[in-house]
Every structure is written in structure tokens, then in C-alpha cells.
Design an enzyme around this catalytic site. Sequence first.
Site, PDB file in Angstrom:
ATOM      1  N   CYS A 125      27.070  32.047  49.230  1.00 54.03           N
ATOM      2  CA  CYS A 125      28.519  31.983  49.001  1.00 54.03           C
ATOM      3  C   CYS A 125      29.202  33.258  49.521  1.00 54.03           C
ATOM      4  O   CYS A 125      28.702  33.887  50.477  1.00 54.03           O
ATOM      5  CB  CYS A 125      28.823  31.746  47.527  1.00 54.03           C
ATOM      6  SG  CYS A 125      30.540  31.261  47.226  1.00 54.03           S
ATOM      7  N   ASP A 194      29.953  34.210  38.654  1.00 54.69           N
ATOM      8  CA  ASP A 194      31.238  33.753  38.102  1.00 54.69           C
ATOM      9  C   ASP A 194      31.257  33.997  36.599  1.00 54.69           C
ATOM     10  O   ASP A 194      32.275  34.374  36.038  1.00 54.69           O
ATOM     11  CB  ASP A 194      31.458  32.272  38.412  1.00 54.69           C
ATOM     12  CG  ASP A 194      31.894  32.112  39.863  1.00 54.69           C
ATOM     13  OD1 ASP A 194      31.022  32.037  40.735  1.00 54.69           O
ATOM     14  OD2 ASP A 194      33.119  32.144  40.114  1.00 54.69           O
TER      15      ASP A 194
HETATM   16  C1  RUB Z   1      32.771  32.041  44.560  1.00 54.84           C
HETATM   17  C2  RUB Z   1      31.440  32.434  44.009  1.00 54.84           C
HETATM   18  C3  RUB Z   1      31.092  33.906  44.050  1.00 54.84           C
HETATM   19  C4  RUB Z   1      31.499  34.534  42.708  1.00 54.84           C
HETATM   20  C5  RUB Z   1      31.429  36.052  42.748  1.00 54.84           C
HETATM   21  O1  RUB Z   1      33.092  30.696  44.300  1.00 54.84           O
HETATM   22  O2  RUB Z   1      30.700  31.643  43.469  1.00 54.84           O
HETATM   23  O3  RUB Z   1      29.714  34.077  44.216  1.00 54.84           O
HETATM   24  O4  RUB Z   1      32.821  34.154  42.388  1.00 54.84           O
HETATM   25  O5  RUB Z   1      32.354  36.564  43.680  1.00 54.84           O
HETATM   26  P1  RUB Z   1      34.510  30.112  44.788  1.00 54.84           P
HETATM   27  P2  RUB Z   1      32.953  38.059  43.539  1.00 54.84           P
HETATM   28  O6  RUB Z   1      34.606  30.336  46.268  1.00 54.84           O
HETATM   29  O7  RUB Z   1      34.454  28.673  44.408  1.00 54.84           O
HETATM   30  O8  RUB Z   1      35.595  30.855  44.030  1.00 54.84           O
HETATM   31  O9  RUB Z   1      31.767  38.960  43.506  1.00 54.84           O
HETATM   32  O10 RUB Z   1      33.784  38.230  44.788  1.00 54.84           O
HETATM   33  O11 RUB Z   1      33.743  38.094  42.276  1.00 54.84           O
END
Ligand code: RUB
Length: 308
Positions: A125, A194
Site C-alpha cells: 500500500c 490504520d
Molecule cells: C492506506 C493504508 C496505509 C495506512 C498507513 O489505506 O492502509 O497503510 O493508512 O498509512 P487507504 P500512513 O489508501 O485506503 O487510506 O502511515 O500514511 O498513516
Amino acid sequence: MSIDDIAASIRSMEIRGAAEIARRAAEALREEAEAYRGADAHELWTRMQKGKATLLASRPTAVSLWNGVQSVFKGTSPEMEAEVLRRTIVSNADTFIRRSKEAVDIIGRIGSKRIRDGDRVLTHCNSKAALSVIIQAHKDGKRIEAFVTESRPWRQGLLTARDLAEAGIRPNLIVDSAARWLMKDVDVVVVGADTICSNGALINKIGTSQIALAAHEARVPFLVAAETFKFSPKTMYGELVEIEERGSSEVVRLDEVPEGTRVLNPVFDATPPEYIDAIITEVGVVPPSAAYEIIVKELGHEFIFERN
Ligand code: RUB
């Protein structure tokens, strides 16, 4: 941008990523408070509560949004004078935004030490916290080979590939289903979060748990980069994390599948704590079993159960 606009952009994923949605929500609440010029504390309080509810309803899974909003309202009450209430909200929002950015930087500096020169690192991701670790290791002079999963259906992997390329790391992009095959060539996995539950389970982009399973099988360390506001006080009370289901059109056009086909689109999944080697936070590297302690010590949520 108004609260409604921010909430709409979070829903449509123009604003995405657990930390970013929390920061933008805090920013929207701050702007709402600043825009209110009246002296009626009750009116300001009602507006702010409405804004809070709208933002919290925008996406259900990442607890960062809930924690961010909670910290904006820290120490506020409907009894406050309008000016005091406004100032408290503005200052809380600024503190949250500043600290959340600092956290990503600290996580990078701590996490970099877990990456060795020559490591082949896989990420899934698009997580700014995970990227901070990988990019800091590169800045620290370590030669890194980065593997990036496409992350269907939204293909956040393309954003990650761009972020890595901009930092001077050449990305290797793979389809999600290549993760297990490739694991034999990977030295360490780093992903974001998340939500981290009080038992240490990780909720992150769909597919994370399969990658964790493959890493576990291949004895490849699986690291999570997560700010403390990704830990969920709500799960201490037994609340289950709602896994967001999004529309089928994100996965496939309906004219591509036989009539009547049910297309499912769960966008997050749960990785059990047994598959997580370490969680890199801005207060240090901790095992998943320390999640409860982080919630109590860092987020200040003492477990208080109302018996009646
Ligand atoms: C984003 C996702 C990321 C986490 C952490 O999902 O799963 O791995 O949110 O991101 P989506 P960060 O694209 O559906 O929002 O470290 O930038 O908070």
C-alpha cells in the site's frame, strides 16, 4: 476547505492514508472554530460537535481519525466561554498536527536501524510511516532494494513507487499475488497501520495479512511502522474494528462479469499479533503485546468500565 468538503474528500479517498485523514480532520475542526466569530459558546459547541460527527462518519476503519478528533477536543466542555473553547480547539489541533508529523520523522530514524545495508525491503500500500523508515535507511547510506505491491484495487503501490523514486530508491513493482513467490528474495517487510488493537493485532490495507503470513512462513521479519495515535483505546472495551467495504466498481466493471456476480471489496484486513515482529513507534520499538501499555501510557486512556 469546510468540514463537509474535507469529509467528502476523505470518503472519496482524495485524502487518504490513516495519518493524513486524521491531520486533515484536525485542520478542518480548527478552521471551523476559527471561522466562528460569535460569543455564543453553546452555538460554537453545537457546530463543533456536528463537525466532529461528520468527520468521524467519513471512513470507519482507521482509529487515527478518532484519536485525532479526540485530541482536538481534549480539555473542552460546553461550559467554556466561546473564546476559551475556540482557543483550546485551535491549540489542540495545532499540537496534534505538529506531533503527528514529528512522529513520522522519529519513526523513520528509529526504524532505519532495523534495515541493514543491502536489504531487500518489501512494503504494501502507501504508508508514510513505512516509507519514512525505508527512505531514512537510504539517507543513512544503506543500499536498499525496494519491492512494492500494486495494492489493488486502488493501486496505492503506484504512489509508493513514485515516493521511493523521488527519494532516489528504484522501486520494483509487483502484483499483489506475487508477494509469497517473492518472499524468498526479501529480507524484511515494513508496512504501516490504520489501527492497532489492544491485543496487538494490526488492521491495515487488504492483503497485509497474506503478506505477514508469507513472511512468517519464510522467517522474514515483519515490521509495522505506526504512530501511537494508530493504537485503538476503543478495542480495550471489546469494540471490534469495522472493516470498510467499498463499492464493487472499484474492483471491476459490472459488464465484465456474469450477471448476478457478487463483487466484494473489503479494503482492510486483520493481521494477528503472532505474525508481527515489532512495531516501530515514536516512543520506541515495541512488541505487539505492548499495545495495551501504549494505549494507557501514551494515549492516556485508563481502562474504566462503567458497571451500571
Ligand atoms: C492506506 C493504508 C496505509 C495506512 C498507513 O489505506 O492502509 O497503510 O493508512 O498509512 P487507504 P500512513 O489508501 O485506503 O487510506 O502511515 O500514511 O498513516
